[in-house]
Every structure is written in structure tokens, then in C-alpha cells.
Design a protein around this motif. Structure first.
Motif, PDB file in Angstrom:
ATOM      1  N   VAL A  66       4.540  -2.970  13.376  1.00  0.00           N
ATOM      2  CA  VAL A  66       4.179  -1.912  12.421  1.00  0.00           C
ATOM      3  C   VAL A  66       3.512  -0.752  13.162  1.00  0.00           C
ATOM      4  O   VAL A  66       3.790   0.416  12.881  1.00  0.00           O
ATOM      5  CB  VAL A  66       3.272  -2.464  11.298  1.00  0.00           C
ATOM      6  N   ALA A  67       2.664  -1.061  14.135  1.00  0.00           N
ATOM      7  CA  ALA A  67       2.007  -0.010  14.913  1.00  0.00           C
ATOM      8  C   ALA A  67       3.048   0.829  15.656  1.00  0.00           C
ATOM      9  O   ALA A  67       2.976   2.061  15.664  1.00  0.00           O
ATOM     10  CB  ALA A  67       1.012  -0.619  15.895  1.00  0.00           C
ATOM     11  N   GLU A  68       4.015   0.179  16.258  1.00  0.00           N
ATOM     12  CA  GLU A  68       5.053   0.900  17.005  1.00  0.00           C
ATOM     13  C   GLU A  68       5.886   1.786  16.088  1.00  0.00           C
ATOM     14  O   GLU A  68       6.175   2.935  16.414  1.00  0.00           O
ATOM     15  CB  GLU A  68       5.947  -0.099  17.743  1.00  0.00           C
ATOM     16  N   ILE A  69       6.250   1.270  14.939  1.00  0.00           N
ATOM     17  CA  ILE A  69       7.088   2.033  14.012  1.00  0.00           C
ATOM     18  C   ILE A  69       6.306   3.166  13.355  1.00  0.00           C
ATOM     19  O   ILE A  69       6.820   4.269  13.197  1.00  0.00           O
ATOM     20  CB  ILE A  69       7.687   1.100  12.935  1.00  0.00           C
ATOM     21  N   SER A  70       5.069   2.907  12.994  1.00  0.00           N
ATOM     22  CA  SER A  70       4.290   3.887  12.231  1.00  0.00           C
ATOM     23  C   SER A  70       3.581   4.911  13.104  1.00  0.00           C
ATOM     24  O   SER A  70       3.225   5.993  12.635  1.00  0.00           O
ATOM     25  CB  SER A  70       3.240   3.173  11.374  1.00  0.00           C
ATOM     26  N   GLY A  71       3.347   4.552  14.366  1.00  0.00           N
ATOM     27  CA  GLY A  71       2.587   5.444  15.233  1.00  0.00           C
ATOM     28  C   GLY A  71       1.084   5.260  15.088  1.00  0.00           C
ATOM     29  O   GLY A  71       0.306   5.936  15.750  1.00  0.00           O
ATOM     30  N   LEU A  72       0.675   4.358  14.216  1.00  0.00           N
ATOM     31  CA  LEU A  72      -0.748   4.055  14.055  1.00  0.00           C
ATOM     32  C   LEU A  72      -1.153   3.013  15.092  1.00  0.00           C
ATOM     33  O   LEU A  72      -0.351   2.166  15.481  1.00  0.00           O
ATOM     34  CB  LEU A  72      -1.027   3.497  12.657  1.00  0.00           C
ATOM     35  N   SER A  73      -2.397   3.059  15.527  1.00  0.00           N
ATOM     36  CA  SER A  73      -2.879   2.029  16.440  1.00  0.00           C
ATOM     37  C   SER A  73      -3.159   0.759  15.636  1.00  0.00           C
ATOM     38  O   SER A  73      -3.298   0.800  14.403  1.00  0.00           O
ATOM     39  CB  SER A  73      -4.164   2.487  17.139  1.00  0.00           C
ATOM     40  N   GLU A  74      -3.261  -0.356  16.336  1.00  0.00           N
ATOM     41  CA  GLU A  74      -3.577  -1.599  15.627  1.00  0.00           C
ATOM     42  C   GLU A  74      -4.970  -1.520  15.014  1.00  0.00           C
ATOM     43  O   GLU A  74      -5.213  -2.092  13.957  1.00  0.00           O
ATOM     44  CB  GLU A  74      -3.398  -2.799  16.558  1.00  0.00           C
ATOM     45  N   ALA A  75      -5.885  -0.775  15.648  1.00  0.00           N
ATOM     46  CA  ALA A  75      -7.223  -0.580  15.077  1.00  0.00           C
ATOM     47  C   ALA A  75      -7.133   0.200  13.767  1.00  0.00           C
ATOM     48  O   ALA A  75      -7.797  -0.147  12.779  1.00  0.00           O
ATOM     49  CB  ALA A  75      -8.126   0.143  16.066  1.00  0.00           C
ATOM     50  N   GLU A  76      -6.298   1.237  13.746  1.00  0.00           N
ATOM     51  CA  GLU A  76      -6.119   2.013  12.510  1.00  0.00           C
ATOM     52  C   GLU A  76      -5.504   1.151  11.420  1.00  0.00           C
ATOM     53  O   GLU A  76      -5.880   1.241  10.249  1.00  0.00           O
ATOM     54  CB  GLU A  76      -5.237   3.236  12.774  1.00  0.00           C
ATOM     55  N   LEU A  77      -4.562   0.293  11.797  1.00  0.00           N
ATOM     56  CA  LEU A  77      -3.969  -0.613  10.810  1.00  0.00           C
ATOM     57  C   LEU A  77      -5.023  -1.561  10.247  1.00  0.00           C
ATOM     58  O   LEU A  77      -5.037  -1.840   9.050  1.00  0.00           O
ATOM     59  CB  LEU A  77      -2.818  -1.407  11.434  1.00  0.00           C
ATOM     60  N   SER A  78      -5.905  -2.055  11.103  1.00  0.00           N
ATOM     61  CA  SER A  78      -6.979  -2.950  10.646  1.00  0.00           C
ATOM     62  C   SER A  78      -7.886  -2.241   9.651  1.00  0.00           C
ATOM     63  O   SER A  78      -8.292  -2.816   8.645  1.00  0.00           O
ATOM     64  CB  SER A  78      -7.803  -3.447  11.835  1.00  0.00           C
ATOM     65  N   GLU A  79      -8.195  -0.971   9.936  1.00  0.00           N
ATOM     66  CA  GLU A  79      -9.033  -0.175   9.034  1.00  0.00           C
ATOM     67  C   GLU A  79      -8.376  -0.028   7.656  1.00  0.00           C
ATOM     68  O   GLU A  79      -9.051   0.092   6.635  1.00  0.00           O
ATOM     69  CB  GLU A  79      -9.303   1.213   9.603  1.00  0.00           C
ATOM     70  N   LEU A  80      -7.041  -0.027   7.648  1.00  0.00           N
ATOM     71  CA  LEU A  80      -6.300   0.124   6.386  1.00  0.00           C
ATOM     72  C   LEU A  80      -6.052  -1.212   5.692  1.00  0.00           C
ATOM     73  O   LEU A  80      -5.367  -1.265   4.678  1.00  0.00           O
ATOM     74  CB  LEU A  80      -4.956   0.818   6.651  1.00  0.00           C
ATOM     75  N   GLY A  81      -6.585  -2.285   6.235  1.00  0.00           N
ATOM     76  CA  GLY A  81      -6.415  -3.601   5.606  1.00  0.00           C
ATOM     77  C   GLY A  81      -5.613  -4.571   6.431  1.00  0.00           C
ATOM     78  O   GLY A  81      -5.442  -5.720   6.051  1.00  0.00           O
ATOM     79  N   GLY A  82      -5.093  -4.119   7.549  1.00  0.00           N
ATOM     80  CA  GLY A  82      -4.377  -5.023   8.456  1.00  0.00           C
ATOM     81  C   GLY A  82      -2.960  -5.306   8.005  1.00  0.00           C
ATOM     82  O   GLY A  82      -2.486  -4.807   6.983  1.00  0.00           O
ATOM     83  N   VAL A  83      -2.288  -6.113   8.817  1.00  0.00           N
ATOM     84  CA  VAL A  83      -0.913  -6.503   8.551  1.00  0.00           C
ATOM     85  C   VAL A  83      -0.865  -8.026   8.526  1.00  0.00           C
ATOM     86  O   VAL A  83      -1.179  -8.661   9.532  1.00  0.00           O
ATOM     87  CB  VAL A  83       0.048  -5.970   9.649  1.00  0.00           C
ATOM     88  N   PRO A  84      -0.512  -8.601   7.372  1.00  0.00           N
ATOM     89  CA  PRO A  84      -0.448 -10.070   7.333  1.00  0.00           C
ATOM     90  C   PRO A  84       0.637 -10.578   8.272  1.00  0.00           C
ATOM     91  O   PRO A  84       1.718 -10.014   8.384  1.00  0.00           O
ATOM     92  CB  PRO A  84      -0.104 -10.378   5.884  1.00  0.00           C
ATOM     93  N   GLU A  85       0.334 -11.665   8.966  1.00  0.00           N
ATOM     94  CA  GLU A  85       1.299 -12.243   9.912  1.00  0.00           C
ATOM     95  C   GLU A  85       2.272 -13.181   9.236  1.00  0.00           C
ATOM     96  O   GLU A  85       3.238 -13.590   9.829  1.00  0.00           O
ATOM     97  CB  GLU A  85       0.557 -12.961  11.056  1.00  0.00           C
ATOM     98  N   ARG A  86       2.064 -13.487   8.025  1.00  0.00           N
ATOM     99  CA  ARG A  86       2.979 -14.386   7.291  1.00  0.00           C
ATOM    100  C   ARG A  86       3.501 -13.684   6.099  1.00  0.00           C
ATOM    101  O   ARG A  86       2.962 -12.909   5.438  1.00  0.00           O
ATOM    102  CB  ARG A  86       2.255 -15.678   6.897  1.00  0.00           C
TER     103      ARG A  86
END
Length: 86
Positions: A66-86
Motif C-alpha cells: 500500500v505504501a508503494e502504490i499510494s506514495g505514503l510512508s508506512e509511518a503515515e499509513l500507521s497514523e491513518l489507522g494502519g493496514v490490516p495484514e489479514r
């Protein structure tokens, strides 16, 4: 059957494509197709470097994809609620 996808170019580029097509007796589609193929071939090394760099950033998690596709860092994704792995 080929899939047709419209592209948008500025008026100057469209005029250049139209003129080339007219004077070469080819369609605008043929001119754009040849130009893109030539460009990609001329920049193949740079494109491959970009692909390798993108693959190196993937670590097997959904968050890295998701970080690669969106251009957001993984830290930014975490701030937005993260990405569930399942």
C-alpha cells in the motif's frame, strides 16, 4: 482485440503528432505507438532500475504494498489507522 485507452496531450504535442501522421501517411495512433515504444526502449535501463528499487522496498507485508502504490510512508499509513495484514 486491442484495448483502446485515450491519452491527453497538450495542443502543441497534438499538432506535432497530427503533422507527423499526415506527412508520413500514418495514423496518429501509429505515430504515438512508435514514439512510446522508442522512448521506453531508450530508457529501459532507468525503468528497470525503478522496478528494482520498488521491489527492494517491498517486505512481504500489505503495508509495504500500500505504501508503494499510494506514495505514503508506512509511518503515515500507521497514523491513518494502519493496514490490516489479514
Amino acid at each position: 482485440m486491442a484495448i483502446v485507452s485515450p491519452i491527453k496531450v497538450d495542443a502543441t504535442t497534438d499538432k506535432m503528432v497530427a503533422d507527423a501522421a499526415h506527412f508520413l501517411g500514418r495514423s496518429k495512433k501509429d505515430i504515438v505507438d512508435a514514439a512510446v515504444r522508442d522512448y521506453v526502449e531508450a530508457h529501459r535501463g532507468e525503468i528497470n532500475d525503478g522496478i528494482r528499487a520498488a521491489l527492494a522496498r517491498l517486505d512481504g507485508t500489505r503495508a509495504s504494498v500500500v505504501a508503494e502504490i499510494s506514495g505514503l510512508s508506512e509511518a503515515e499509513l500507521s497514523e491513518l489507522g494502519g493496514v490490516p495484514e489479514r
